[in-house]
Design a protein around this motif. Structure first.
Motif, PDB file in Angstrom:
ATOM      1  N   PRO B  64      50.186 -87.987  -4.125  1.00  0.00           N
ATOM      2  CA  PRO B  64      51.154 -86.937  -3.765  1.00  0.00           C
ATOM      3  C   PRO B  64      52.261 -86.875  -4.815  1.00  0.00           C
ATOM      4  O   PRO B  64      52.689 -87.914  -5.333  1.00  0.00           O
ATOM      5  N   THR B  65      52.695 -85.664  -5.145  1.00  0.00           N
ATOM      6  CA  THR B  65      53.761 -85.519  -6.144  1.00  0.00           C
ATOM      7  C   THR B  65      55.077 -86.085  -5.595  1.00  0.00           C
ATOM      8  O   THR B  65      55.235 -86.258  -4.387  1.00  0.00           O
ATOM      9  N   ASN B  66      55.997 -86.341  -6.496  1.00  0.00           N
ATOM     10  CA  ASN B  66      57.262 -86.997  -6.144  1.00  0.00           C
ATOM     11  C   ASN B  66      57.981 -86.312  -4.974  1.00  0.00           C
ATOM     12  O   ASN B  66      58.377 -86.976  -4.009  1.00  0.00           O
ATOM     13  N   HIS B  67      58.107 -84.990  -5.045  1.00  0.00           N
ATOM     14  CA  HIS B  67      58.851 -84.300  -3.984  1.00  0.00           C
ATOM     15  C   HIS B  67      58.105 -84.316  -2.659  1.00  0.00           C
ATOM     16  O   HIS B  67      58.711 -84.167  -1.602  1.00  0.00           O
ATOM     17  N   LYS B  68      56.778 -84.470  -2.698  1.00  0.00           N
ATOM     18  CA  LYS B  68      56.010 -84.569  -1.458  1.00  0.00           C
ATOM     19  C   LYS B  68      56.323 -85.883  -0.736  1.00  0.00           C
ATOM     20  O   LYS B  68      56.273 -85.969   0.481  1.00  0.00           O
ATOM     21  N   VAL B  69      56.607 -86.915  -1.512  1.00  0.00           N
ATOM     22  CA  VAL B  69      56.888 -88.229  -0.925  1.00  0.00           C
ATOM     23  C   VAL B  69      58.372 -88.384  -0.581  1.00  0.00           C
ATOM     24  O   VAL B  69      58.726 -88.850   0.498  1.00  0.00           O
ATOM     25  N   PHE B  70      59.250 -87.974  -1.516  1.00  0.00           N
ATOM     26  CA  PHE B  70      60.675 -88.289  -1.365  1.00  0.00           C
ATOM     27  C   PHE B  70      61.544 -87.078  -1.043  1.00  0.00           C
ATOM     28  O   PHE B  70      62.744 -87.214  -0.812  1.00  0.00           O
ATOM     29  N   GLY B  71      60.974 -85.898  -1.047  1.00  0.00           N
ATOM     30  CA  GLY B  71      61.758 -84.688  -0.815  1.00  0.00           C
ATOM     31  C   GLY B  71      62.230 -84.090  -2.131  1.00  0.00           C
ATOM     32  O   GLY B  71      62.304 -84.776  -3.150  1.00  0.00           O
ATOM     33  N   GLU B  72      62.560 -82.806  -2.082  1.00  0.00           N
ATOM     34  CA  GLU B  72      62.920 -82.092  -3.313  1.00  0.00           C
ATOM     35  C   GLU B  72      64.185 -82.613  -3.965  1.00  0.00           C
ATOM     36  O   GLU B  72      64.257 -82.767  -5.192  1.00  0.00           O
ATOM     37  N   ALA B  73      65.217 -82.871  -3.148  1.00  0.00           N
ATOM     38  CA  ALA B  73      66.491 -83.311  -3.719  1.00  0.00           C
ATOM     39  C   ALA B  73      66.309 -84.618  -4.483  1.00  0.00           C
ATOM     40  O   ALA B  73      66.734 -84.752  -5.639  1.00  0.00           O
ATOM     41  N   ALA B  74      65.639 -85.578  -3.862  1.00  0.00           N
ATOM     42  CA  ALA B  74      65.426 -86.871  -4.519  1.00  0.00           C
ATOM     43  C   ALA B  74      64.566 -86.714  -5.767  1.00  0.00           C
ATOM     44  O   ALA B  74      64.761 -87.411  -6.771  1.00  0.00           O
TER      45      ALA B  74
END
Lengths: 260, 260
Positions: B64-74
């Motif tokens: 999963p891409t970064n924003h899928k795991v940690f959310g867009e802001a993070a």
């Protein structure tokens, strides 16, 4: 990039660099590119902070935010490019204005102040704190990093460009930390006073909601006292140096009494 | 930051730095921090490119891409922090491994390559080109900047760390430009071949849709010819140096024949 750079603002970070150079009796012009670099970092952080997934702001300094005008993708990229260009500017600084060693110190100072353990770290903590009630230590952690580190960086850059001795450097670092917190406390106070004028609610009604501010934690009078404390400590640090501190004192008062 | 850095990938940029240092007879270990810095820039660009407002990708390297795991802001902040940390790493490079002047050249090379007139410029042009049919010049502009500049930067960083003379530097720059385009052409070819295997459509059905690729512009055979042309020119540039080019030749072949 240009739209947001030219949107105005107080230019407090550039002013700090120039005032420090002046305090050392150096030509403030030496600080022009470093001042531009730090203003680019500040501007990129505003562009990214305003994004829908962050603070979701439509207006900044009375103008539509970057992503409202150019779209989210372009806003993210404009921020990335401003961040990157800041380092290009520092590396390209005129050799007569700074030695290679000094330029590297500027690069390091800016990267550390703006990065994961500085501004970005503070913004991350701020976002994670949304909806939580913080204590004073937690609130200060956010402000020391989110806004404080870049203000300290401005002061340090001026001092590094002036080839400051290490004792003066540490006194100026103390000074910058106090004005950093003073700056934020005054921001919070203005928020409350502004709100009072606007919606006619009594001061202190903000305490009950989820916004973490100094007045919410300390009451408005407590926050004003804290502000005055930091301003005094900032001035004391300056007084211990052998610099010509007139302009820096003026800037310090400006931070404490500004109305926007 | 760590999640995306550790997600894998070919590490082609670090490999290029090490192979160039090897070609100069220098210890590739000198390049470890610069290699980490450039991989951080590459990784930040992937995190931001994957965001919903950009390419809107849910998967990257099978995860999963970064924003899928940690959310867009993070994800935005992780990208910002990686970008910033790359410059901190370069500035903190061991003085025995690089002089202050060399470190500044590395900072400048990285900033120019990654910024508005390099990688970010290419990504901007790519986003603006969505849904348009490009000619070969426009397509090459995007690739030269979006992926090419950072590959060139890797090669230049190796050469700068090895205190290369300017003639060799230019030959290596030519080399890097050809492998940059070869890399992208092979990417496009793999896209088509992969698609053919998967959905059983004849090669060339991709030409009609709105994706701008080398095979779409040149046919698959034309793209293969162009790939082989750039590989030959890359090797010719290497052959004109007086370096020990064995590892660089191996990397060049790897780029042309890789299957992912």
């Amino acid at each position: 990039m240009i739209y947001s750079l030219k949107a105005g603002g107080k230019r407090i970070r550039p002013l700090l660099i120039f005032a420090v150079l002046d305090a050392f009796g150096r030509d403030p012009k030496i600080g022009l590119k470093p001042a531009a670099a730090i203003e680019m970092i500040h501007t990129y952080s505003l562009i990214h902070d305003d994004l829908p997934s962050m603070d979701n702001d439509d207006l900044r300094r009375g103008k539509p935010t970057n992503h409202k005008v150019f779209g989210e993708a372009a806003a993210i990229l404009a921020g990335d490019a401003l961040l990157t260009y800041a380092f290009e500017l520092l590396a390209a600084l005129d050799p007569e204005k700074a030695s290679a060693e000094t330029k590297l110190l500027l690069v390091k100072e800016l990267a550390v102040s703006a990065g994961a353990e500085g501004m970005v770290g503070g913004q991350t903590a701020d976002i994670e704190a949304e909806g939580k009630v913080l204590n004073l230590t937690e609130l200060e952690y956010i402000h020391r990093n989110k806004t404080g580190k870049l203000l300290t960086c401005s002061v340090m850059m001026g001092a590094l460009l002036a080839d400051s001795d290490s004792e003066t450097l540490e006194l100026l670092r103390d000074f910058s930390r106090h004005i950093g917190l003073a700056f934020q406390i005054q921001d919070d106070i203005l928020d409350i006073i502004g709100m009072q004028d606007k919606i006619g609610k009594p001061v202190g009604s903000d305490v009950g909601n989820q916004k973490n501010t100094y007045p919410a934690l300390l009451t408005l009078d407590g926050a004003k006292e804290k502000l005055s404390e930091h301003i005094q400590l900032a001035k004391q640090s300056l007084a211990q140096t052998s610099l010509n501190i007139e302009m820096l004192l003026q800037l310090t008062d400006l931070i404490a009494v500004r109305d926007h």
